[in-house]
Design a protein around this motif. Structure first.
Motif, mmCIF file in Angstrom:
data_model
loop_
_atom_site.group_PDB
_atom_site.id
_atom_site.type_symbol
_atom_site.label_atom_id
_atom_site.label_comp_id
_atom_site.label_asym_id
_atom_site.label_seq_id
_atom_site.Cartn_x
_atom_site.Cartn_y
_atom_site.Cartn_z
ATOM 1 N N VAL A 233 -8.297 74.867 -73.303
ATOM 2 C CA VAL A 233 -7.477 74.790 -74.235
ATOM 3 C C VAL A 233 -6.089 74.832 -74.125
ATOM 4 O O VAL A 233 -5.545 75.727 -73.282
ATOM 5 C CB VAL A 233 -7.993 75.803 -75.425
ATOM 6 C CG1 VAL A 233 -6.976 75.605 -76.695
ATOM 7 C CG2 VAL A 233 -9.421 75.690 -75.833
ATOM 8 N N ILE B 71 -16.726 67.292 -75.459
ATOM 9 C CA ILE B 71 -16.636 68.311 -76.412
ATOM 10 C C ILE B 71 -17.389 67.322 -77.669
ATOM 11 O O ILE B 71 -16.877 65.910 -77.706
ATOM 12 C CB ILE B 71 -15.314 68.456 -77.041
ATOM 13 C CG1 ILE B 71 -14.613 69.372 -75.931
ATOM 14 C CG2 ILE B 71 -15.176 69.212 -78.443
ATOM 15 C CD1 ILE B 71 -15.154 70.502 -75.721
ATOM 16 N N TYR C 289 -15.631 76.338 -76.581
ATOM 17 C CA TYR C 289 -14.254 75.668 -77.265
ATOM 18 C C TYR C 289 -14.031 76.214 -78.604
ATOM 19 O O TYR C 289 -12.831 76.488 -79.121
ATOM 20 C CB TYR C 289 -14.275 74.065 -77.018
ATOM 21 C CG TYR C 289 -13.096 73.412 -77.372
ATOM 22 C CD1 TYR C 289 -12.095 73.484 -76.949
ATOM 23 C CD2 TYR C 289 -13.211 72.603 -78.782
ATOM 24 C CE1 TYR C 289 -10.823 72.731 -77.492
ATOM 25 C CE2 TYR C 289 -12.113 71.880 -79.217
ATOM 26 C CZ TYR C 289 -10.953 71.845 -78.583
ATOM 27 O OH TYR C 289 -9.956 71.160 -79.194
ATOM 28 N N TYR D 299 -12.109 78.182 -70.838
ATOM 29 C CA TYR D 299 -13.121 78.764 -71.615
ATOM 30 C C TYR D 299 -14.325 79.079 -71.011
ATOM 31 O O TYR D 299 -15.584 79.434 -71.490
ATOM 32 C CB TYR D 299 -13.306 78.315 -73.070
ATOM 33 C CG TYR D 299 -13.375 76.807 -73.183
ATOM 34 C CD1 TYR D 299 -14.523 76.347 -72.988
ATOM 35 C CD2 TYR D 299 -12.396 75.983 -73.569
ATOM 36 C CE1 TYR D 299 -14.771 75.141 -73.005
ATOM 37 C CE2 TYR D 299 -12.503 74.458 -73.383
ATOM 38 C CZ TYR D 299 -13.550 74.071 -73.342
ATOM 39 O OH TYR D 299 -13.728 72.490 -73.261
#
Length: 451
Positions: A377, A249, A354, A426
């Motif tokens: 998540v 991320i 995300y 996701y």
């Protein structure tokens, strides 16, 4: 007798608790034009966000000449060209140092790697200690054939321990932009000591996943060193599963930066394993997540345990990856510039997806794990539980599906210290489709009491 005792057990032991509903939901998947009222299966850890680029690369490779070794038998530990290519890839993107291709073992996917290591490192009744929450299917992977047991270990500290003895996972101050709870992974050797005192010699393996499934959190370099030293001193096997190592991320993403005041970056354990060269330290990987190729079935282990490699070469023939897949992946792994561009695009797309989820959770003050990587998540719906029971938790999970058409991962077997935390994948739908799913989720949250 139609089946053996093992076969009879298998009839009543599904791989995971949500599999039947997943297959049902797959027959009614959302499509903007053909099935706008369809459902979203945000429960299986797949990454389709980069398929366009990967499909083009696979077509490019497949158009080339196929080497003569592909239609023949190859080494059970993996075809030499693939092992060499994988060692080069891992040096470039994870280890930063030369790796010995002879220390790599290849198998038909992550599950095959887990099962092979379980069979060869432990005996029936031995225990694999796994910090929780963690991937639910570790349980069947280590138990179905190897008959090892799972022990979910939670970090306990005076500042976070609740009255029930587990971590108190509290939301941040409502006035703060950061709604994420403090990291789970403050695990210490004191926690390992506690598990060892309870399990004794049955404590055979410590399994650490980073980035974690489902929290997306990672360990520090100091933790990697501390846990490694602790295990080597006690002759306990330590496995680092880094299957999401290239699925990061972007902590500087405009919509996420407020979550990361105190940064924690992913550091691969491979450099440490190469430095230590201990027969008690091992590493796992697969192409299913970072490369979005779960269907090609290729996983790998890296180890300096020569006995493990020898045993694998004698037992692993039933878990081999097809030579055609090994050849194609060797070609991809050697194109390091292409892989670098692919990884950059993956980071951007994962971060955008995300953030799409996180923005809805923030709107409704729903706590979530501050992820550094992975495809998930881990979110807190415990406020909506009608009771602190597994039945109530499953009812909540089913309510989300019935009311929104979003199938989250079943909470059964996730090893969570607190009920009501659920996993959302996701990366298994496009960003546009995820937007539709989160609009439904936003609406459902808005109808809940107190919103």
């Amino acid at each position: 007798m139609l089946l053996s005792k093992r076969g009879k057990r298998a009839i009543n032991q599904p791989l995971r608790a949500d599999l039947d509903l997943f297959y049902e939901a797959m027959e009614n998947r959302y499509d903007e034009s053909e099935n706008p009222d369809g459902v979203f299966t945000l429960c299986i850890a797949e990454n389709i966000l980069n398929w366009k680029e990967m499909e083009a690369k696979l077509r490019e490779v497949a158009a080339g000449p196929i080497p003569d070794w592909v239609p023949s038998y190859t080494a059970i530990l993996g075809a030499p060209p693939l092992r060499e290519a994988a060692a080069g890839l891992l040096k470039r993107f994870l280890a930063g140092v030369d790796l010995d291709a002879e220390r790599l073992a290849i198998a038909a996917g992550a599950a095959a790697v887990i099962e092979m290591c379980a069979l060869l490192l432990g005996d029936p009744g031995d225990v694999v200690v796994i910090p929780g929450p963690a991937y639910m299917a570790y349980t069947p992977d280590i138990a179905n054939k190897a008959e090892l047991e799972r022990y979910d270990l939670f970090h306990l500290a005076p500042s976070t321990a609740s009255a029930s003895g587990g971590p108190a996972l509290r939301k941040q101050d409502a006035n703060s932009a950061n709604y994420a709870f403090p990291t789970y992974y403050e695990l210490t050797t004191d926690d390992l000591d506690r598990a060892h005192a309870e399990l004794g010699d049955r404590f055979r393996v410590l399994l650490l996943t980073q980035p974690n499934n489902p929290t997306g959190q990672v360990y520090t370099e100091q933790q990697i060193a501390d846990f490694s030293n602790w295990c080597v001193e006690r002759e306990i096997h330590l496995v680092f599963n880094e299957i999401y190592a290239l699925s990061m991320i972007d902590q500087d993403h405009d919509d996420l930066i407020d979550d990361y005041g105190e940064r924690r970056w992913f550091t691969s354990s491979l450099r440490w394993l190469e430095q230590q060269k201990s027969p008690y330290l091992h590493w796992w990987y697969a192409i299913s997540k970072d490369f979005g190729l779960s269907g090609l079935r290729l996983g790998m282990a890296y180890t300096y345990n020569e006995d493990l490699l020898k045993a694998w070469s004698n037992y692993g023939s039933t878990s081999m990856t097809s030579n055609h897949t090994q050849w194609m992946m060797a070609e991809i792994f050697t194109d390091l510039d292409w892989v670098a561009a692919f990884v950059r695009a993956n980071t951007q797309r994962l971060s955008d997806s995300y953030a799409t989820v996180i923005q809805v959770l923030r709107k409704h003050d729903i706590a979530y794990a501050r992820a550094m990587g992975s495809l998930f998540v881990w979110l807190d719906l415990s406020a909506f539980l009608t009771a602190d029971t597994e039945e109530a938790e499953l009812a909540l999970w089913r309510e989300v599906y019935d009311k929104t058409g979003i199938l989250l991962t079943s909470p059964v077997g996730m090893g969570s210290p607190q009920r009501g935390w659920l996993r959302m994948v996701y990366s298994c739908v496009s960003l546009a489709e995820l937007g539709v799913a989160m609009a439904r989720f936003d609406h459902w949250l808005g109808l809940r009491p107190g919103n």
